[in-house]
Design an enzyme around this catalytic site. Structure first.
Site, PDB file in Angstrom:
ATOM      1  N   GLY A 238     -37.186 -12.101  -6.675  1.00 33.54           N
ATOM      2  CA  GLY A 238     -36.379 -12.656  -5.590  1.00 33.54           C
ATOM      3  C   GLY A 238     -35.087 -11.910  -5.319  1.00 33.54           C
ATOM      4  O   GLY A 238     -34.237 -12.389  -4.565  1.00 33.54           O
ATOM      5  N   TYR A 239     -34.907 -10.746  -5.917  1.00 36.15           N
ATOM      6  CA  TYR A 239     -33.734  -9.940  -5.565  1.00 36.15           C
ATOM      7  C   TYR A 239     -33.966  -9.301  -4.201  1.00 36.15           C
ATOM      8  O   TYR A 239     -35.013  -9.496  -3.580  1.00 36.15           O
ATOM      9  CB  TYR A 239     -33.463  -8.899  -6.659  1.00 36.15           C
ATOM     10  CG  TYR A 239     -33.129  -9.532  -7.994  1.00 36.15           C
ATOM     11  CD1 TYR A 239     -32.024 -10.364  -8.132  1.00 36.15           C
ATOM     12  CD2 TYR A 239     -33.940  -9.334  -9.110  1.00 36.15           C
ATOM     13  CE1 TYR A 239     -31.724 -10.971  -9.347  1.00 36.15           C
ATOM     14  CE2 TYR A 239     -33.642  -9.930 -10.333  1.00 36.15           C
ATOM     15  CZ  TYR A 239     -32.538 -10.748 -10.441  1.00 36.15           C
ATOM     16  OH  TYR A 239     -32.249 -11.349 -11.641  1.00 36.15           O
ATOM     17  N   LEU A 240     -33.001  -8.509  -3.748  1.00 34.53           N
ATOM     18  CA  LEU A 240     -32.976  -8.156  -2.325  1.00 34.53           C
ATOM     19  C   LEU A 240     -34.300  -7.568  -1.805  1.00 34.53           C
ATOM     20  O   LEU A 240     -34.859  -8.081  -0.832  1.00 34.53           O
ATOM     21  CB  LEU A 240     -31.831  -7.185  -2.033  1.00 34.53           C
ATOM     22  CG  LEU A 240     -31.693  -6.883  -0.541  1.00 34.53           C
ATOM     23  CD1 LEU A 240     -31.253  -8.131   0.216  1.00 34.53           C
ATOM     24  CD2 LEU A 240     -30.722  -5.756  -0.300  1.00 34.53           C
TER      25      LEU A 240
END
Ligand SMILES: Cc1cc2nc3c(=O)[nH]c(=O)nc-3n(C[C@H](O)[C@H](O)[C@H](O)COP(=O)(O)OP(=O)(O)OC[C@H]3O[C@@H](n4cnc5c(N)ncnc54)[C@H](O)[C@@H]3O)c2cc1C
Lengths: 281, 716
Positions: free
Chosen positions: B568-570
């Protein structure tokens, strides 16, 4: 591995004085903490208040809510109670939380049973904000960052909650093998979440020494866990009744990486505590 | 008591004889729709564990059954033009017909009433007349159907077609045959059972079955087709049919196994794919557990059934889990045809997770010796007698050869200041390097200050960071010749949180927070601040930040680079439909969702030296409804490969806080297997691996190229 003692706060025959006597004697003994159980619809004492009273008669042991059904309670009040207990006890409080499986408990307090998992997530998300410097709701807990939070339960989601919001996992009881399997899940989740260090791992078990006490304890466990159906019998069968059983059980839990094991008495007679202390000596 | 049993299969007959033996004055009646002696199927297989229970439960039938056993210890795998053999297993086979006749005889001896050619159509009526109704009526149970609203069954249909034949060819091993045709792959599960005949199950994908025209074929034509296809194995022997049809395997589960005076037993309650050969065993174990429960609780039916179900359900579910893994393996086996026969066989034997490298070494040291030589890439008479185990073999990742299969990594830093690693952090990395992993992966390095997860995370967004890393990488290299991987990351909407010692994704107080970027303006948790939906300028800036960090990483002497597209990081939040709700060319279809991550990848690839590996930490599933699926992850990995990606480290979940993970030992295994063998890209697999056996098993089976070990300091 530390050994704690559970207060018999869900035993109908335990008087207030009896509970305090357990607390005092535990504080003197080789034990590291006091635990309490939470149940609404039962002849039992409210766990946070029981621990508050215990705080007054002890100086050393940690006071652990093992384990509180969080969605039965208002989050802000729970956070304030926890901070108060931590402050009153000089930083000795540990907050164990779980869902609570009994619908009757939800009905009794007027909390919705459905959606309790999602509400529990929200509670865990916000709990610590009440303990931060900026919060207008006091007191400040004594322990940095607030009292340690343990999450209990068996569902897969439990371990994500441990890793996401808590400091460790509280197991609900069972043989060392079962504990080891759950401990593995907690550690795997912890690592996946990129948390530093390791999760705290707490376990619990019941003991009663002497034939009569053991019989009474089994009777009590069958009643207390009746809501779990057939598992009540398995819990009753797991009752530790001999020095050998206690020793082997402790060894098994220690090997599985348990940090703190809370032993709950199956009967409220405080003489049981001396017999346990003898075995551990 | 009056007990009515529907179904005269192993479950129904065995429970009847066990109960009649213990309670001679109970009336027990079995209704079986077929005539005595008429049955489907050929042989069934048992393992040794079951047998001990059968002996205890009823010695008489136990000896009659085991007297008729064919026993063998070998598994042969025929694949391409070669076969591989593994010994040391224990199998016992018996004809289903023989098993049933033994059980029928024992029932009659004890006084169980058997009605044949008696099909039950109205179970409710039977239940009303009896004290107990035992539903042992098999996979298509009429009782389960009648009370579907109570039992709430789930029936999951397998993707493959199979047909259960016999053959008069005598086999001396459990035999798997994999045969490629112009229509697709066929596989055979064959095993001996009565000294004169063998079971011969043929299986293939639905599409293969149709392409081969078998959907139109009658029984004789199916036999002819398979006889011809496997003529070299049958060597003139015939395939025998017994009302054999091409069907799909149904996995049956039920929410509950009992209702009032009715209880489900055997296939009626649960099935497990035939490739782990356990259905009969489970059915008979059910009967034993139910009989024991009667002994314990007498006529308190509620207690009897509760006890039975609570004892059996967890065990059966564990079997079903292993069976699903095995079934999935056979449904996707063409994915593994690129493997050489030894690896292919090792992979097959370890498919359900119940067997490991060490288990197999105990069973067949010679086979494991062959596996070790195969992994080491040395074979033949000139090869050394003994070679290092798989985890100590070399492996090529992109342009580099690595000396072993171990990788170590670290969680996000907790004590950096302005993105600079603390001395303690540096010492921790040096300590890991001394463990001699082939790869040492840094904690996530933020490519911009806003890309940090917390204020105490490390970064690679200033020249001083490059210089500090340059000095550290030199020390790491001097330590033990470990390759150091820079793990570049942008936290996106998971930025500006408190350090993780307090928990995950707890937002910083607003006074300390910074603005967040994301594909869409969705906060990570209800308590998180709203991120800004990135415009083209933001995207260009992030891309440039990755490029600059990559250049600095190259200058600092890092040996490899890993871009974070996970958790769920960028970049991952662009990939997942849960977090990317854009309606421009960067959102919507997977192609659009991949666009920005691939742009970043391409830009980094252009500046990263060709002689050093460049890889991605990739989410293979979001573990959440509506999230990125494994199929989509395969598409992403394929695209990355085309764009010059040298490896993938697999990750799962955390796309949102609501992912529903299933943790435990080795929980990333199947995801690594998928990417490695479907996309044919080297993988790094973590997922709580603790032992050399874990690593050897993954590597020897070709499920991963490198493994991230969890180093847990042993308690004294
Ligand atoms: C291809 C294949 C291979 C297999 N190989 C193995 C193996 O090697 N080892 C192993 O252990 N297991 C194997 N199994 C599984 C095994 O066949 C079953 O799990 C096992 O037979 C289950 O026993 P049961 O008594 O529950 O059901 P069944 O054996 O199916 O018996 C049910 C009985 O009920 C009867 N019946 C059904 N409905 C009615 C009705 N309305 N009225 C009256 N009678 C009725 C049926 O005629 C049947 O005789 C295999 C299965 C398949 C499909």
């Amino acid at each position: 591995m530390n050994i704690g003692i559970g207060l018999p706060n869900t035993k109908a025959d335990a008087t207030g004085e009896c509970l305090l006597e357990w607390a005092r004697r535990t504080d003197e003994g080789p034990f590291s903490s006091l635990g309490v159980l939470d149940r609404m619809v039962y002849q039992s004492y409210e766990p946070m208040l029981t621990l508050a009273a215990a705080a007054g008669v002890t100086r050393r042991v940690r006071l652990a809510a093992t384990i509180i059904a969080a969605p039965l309670r208002n989050t802000a009040i729970l956070a304030k109670q926890a901070a108060s207990l931590d402050a009153l006890s000089g930083g000795r409080f540990v907050l164990g939380l779980a869902l609570g499986a009994r619908q009757e408990d939800y009905d009794a307090v007027g909390a919705p049973y459905r959606g309790r998992g999602r509400r529990f997530d929200e509670q865990l998300l916000t709990l610590r904000t009440f303990w931060q410097e900026e919060s207008p709701i006091g007191p400040r807990p004594v322990q940095a960052g607030g009292p340690p939070i343990l999450v209990g339960g068996m569902s897969e989601r439990t371990f994500a909650r441990v890793a996401r919001y808590a400091d460790g996992y509280m197991h609900g009881g069972g043989p060392p093998r079962a504990f080891a399997r759950m401990a593995e899940k907690a550690r795997a989740a912890w690592r996946d979440a990129g948390r530093p260090g390791k999760p705290l791992l707490w376990g619990m078990a019941y003991f009663a020494f002497g034939e009569e006490a053991a019989e009474a304890a089994r009777h009590y466990l069958l009643d207390y866990y009746a809501f779990t159906g057939p598992f009540a019998r398995r819990i009753a069968e797991g009752l530790l009744t001999t020095p050998q059983a206690v020793r082997q059980f402790l060894r098994g839990y220690a090997d599985a990486g348990c940090d703190e094991l809370i032993l709950f008495p199956g009967v409220s007679d405080v003489e049981q505590l001396d017999r346990l202390a003898d075995i551990l000596a | 008591m009056n007990i009515t049993v529907i179904g005269g299969g192993p479950a129904g007959l065995y429970i009847s004889l066990l109960l009649k033996k213990r309670y001679p004055n109970w009336n027990i009646t079995v209704y079986e729709r077929h005539p005595a002696g008429v049955t489907y199927g050929w042989g069934v297989v048992f393992s040794d564990r079951t047998l001990a229970e059968l002996r205890e439960a009823d010695y008489k039938s136990y000896t009659d059954i085991t007297d008729n056993f064919v026993i063998w210890d070998t598994i042969d795998v025929w694949y391409g033009d070669r076969w591989t053999r593994c010994r040391g297993h224990v199998f016992a086979g018996i004809a289903r017909r023989k098993l049933l006749s033994v059980l029928q005889a024992r029932c009659q001896e004890l006084g169980v009433v058997l009605h044949f050619e008696a099909e039950i159509e109205d179970p409710a009526q039977m239940a009303a007349k009896a004290d107990v109704l035992i539903a042992a009526d098999g996979v298509n149970s009429i009782v389960r159907k009648t009370y579907a609203h109570i039992f709430r069954p789930s029936l999951e249909l397998g993707r493959a077609r199979y047909i259960w034949f016999g053959t008069d060819k005598v086999l001396d091993a459990f035999t798997f045959i994999f045969r490629e045709t112009e229509h697709g792959l066929f596989q055979v599960h064959a095993y001996p059972f009565d000294g004169a005949t063998s079971t011969f199950i043929v299986e293939c994908a639905e599409e293969t079955w149709q392409r081969a025209g078998l959907d139109q074929a009658d029984e004789a034509e199916s036999i002819a087709y398979c006889e011809q296809l496997f003529a070299d194995h049958l060597q003139g022997h015939r395939l025998l049919s017994n009302r054999s049809r091409w069907i799909r395997f149904v996995t049956v589960k039920n929410r509950t196994w009992h209702h009032e005076n009715i209880v489900l037993l055997g296939d009626a309650a649960h099935t497990a794919h035939f490739s782990i050969g356990s259905g009969t065993k489970l059915a008979m174990e059910d009967a034993i557990a139910l009989a024991n429960a009667f002994e314990e609780h007498g006529d308190d039916l509620e207690a009897v059934f509760d006890e039975y179900e609570s004892l059996r359900k967890p065990k059966v579910e564990a079997f079903q889990q292993a069976a699903i893994e095995s079934q999935t393996y056979f449904e996707h086996v063409s994915r593994y045809l690129h493997m050489n026969p030894v690896q292919f066989t090792f992979h097959l034997l370890t498919r359900s997770g119940r067997m490991s490298f060490d288990n197999l070494r105990l069973r067949d040291p010679a086979f494991i010796n062959t596996v070790e030589h195969d992994c080491a890439g040395v074979n033949g008479k000139a090869a050394p007698l003994f070679v290092p185990p798989p985890l100590l073999t070399q492996v090529a990742v992109g342009p580099q050869r690595l000396p072993n299969r171990l990788a170590l990594d670290q969680p996000p830093a907790e004590d950096a200041r302005d993105g600079t690693l603390s001395d303690e952090g540096a010492e921790a990395l040096l300590a890991l390097a001394r463990r001699e992993p082939a790869l040492l992966i840094t904690p996530p390095l933020a490519v911009t200050p806003e890309g940090r997860i917390s204020p105490e995370c490390v970064g690679l967004y200033r020249e001083e960071h490059r210089d500090a890393w340059s000095a550290l990488v030199e020390r790491l290299h001097a330590e033990r010749n470990t390759r150091v991987v820079a793990h570049l990351s942008h936290a996106g909407r998971r930025g500006a949180t408190r350090p993780r010692r307090y928990g995950l994704d707890l937002p910083l107080p607003p006074s300390e927070a910074w603005p967040l970027l994301a594909p869409s303006p969705l906060p990570y948790t209800p308590a998180s601040p709203q991120p800004k939906a990135m415009d083209t300028d933001d995207m260009a800036a992030v891309r440039e930040a990755f490029v600059r960090a990559a250049q600095w990483a190259a200058e600092a002497g890092f040996d490899a680079l890993q871009l974070n597209m996970a958790h769920g990081y960028l970049l991952a939040s662009f990939l997942s439909p849960l977090t990317n709700q854009r309606d421009d060319e960067y959102g919507g279809s997977l192609e659009n969702r991949m666009r920005f991550p691939l742009e970043v990848f391409d830009a980094v690839r252009a500046v990263w030296p060709d002689d050093r590996p460049l890889g991605v930490l990739l989410n293979v599933t979001d573990w959440e409804p509506g999230g990125m699926t494994e199929e989509e992850a395969v598409t992403v990995a394929r695209a990355l490969k085309e764009h010059g990606c040298d490896f993938v480290q697999v990750a799962v979940g955390q796309t949102t806080p609501n992912s529903r993970p299933v943790y435990g030992r080795n929980y990333l295994k199947s995801y690594s297997d998928l990417i490695r063998n479907e996309v044919r890209l080297p993988t790094i697999c973590g997922g709580y691996l603790l032992t050399a056996d874990d690593v050897n098993t993954l590597v020897a089976a070709g499920r991963a190229d490198l493994c991230v070990l969890t180093v847990e300091e042993a308690s004294p």
